[in-house]
Design a protein around this motif. Sequence first.
Motif: not given
Length: 254
Positions: A187-188, A190, A196-198
């Motif tokens: 989770q980071r 923007d 947002y999730l990667w």
Amino acid sequence: MRFLLTNDDGIDAPGLALLARVAGRLGEVFVVAPDGERSAVSRGLSLYQPLRLHERRPGWFACDGTPADAIYVALHHLQLAPDLVLSGINPGPNLGHDIHYSGTVAAALEAAWHGVPALALSHDSRDTAFFATMDQRLETLLRALLALPLTSALALNVNLPSAARGPWRGVRLTTVGSRRYSTEVIQRADPRGRPYLWLGGAQVTMADVPGSDCNALADGQVSVTPLGDDLCLHDRLADLQAALGDAASTSMQD
């Protein structure tokens, strides 16, 4: 022969250029490929959005859909009628469980479903610089594979050992192995602070399964795995039918 080429990395990908160059020495080449990266989209079709097709140069078409879309459009709109579909060459292997996600493999399966035999080709390295050195060995391999009885419903998943390891140590017919990725979800935020999730873990494990695609590649051999559309576990039908029969009988009595 008349070849139809596609991939999941986009029409400008170096692996597609290599495949077109080599296939062009063996027959007539047409290309219908996504206009950009479409990795891991599996066999999705764009049923709820329009598709756009652009002819980049004679015989080369870019489609803004998935690899399966590209095959569908090539066969049923452009009416190309190829003898064989070649999908790839993907930078990075498609082994074991990868086949369920890979757009490279999906394009081959889509072609076979529509009655055109197909090869999905992947290379065990993400360094595309090696593609410049693979022309001759790839041509030799394709000639050997073209001699196989390639029936209309057949898709072959072909994985090439890394060219960095030297000459390939032969070709092996294989089963689907077991290759799994770690399951991190990162989770980071923007630039506007919204999370947002990667998806997609970096660690990969491969089980030691004799006769599998994973083992062949680990031994420096080209793996060739025949694939089809039947996902049914036929060996489970009898015991499940017996259990269903008992359950249904009890339910009806109640």
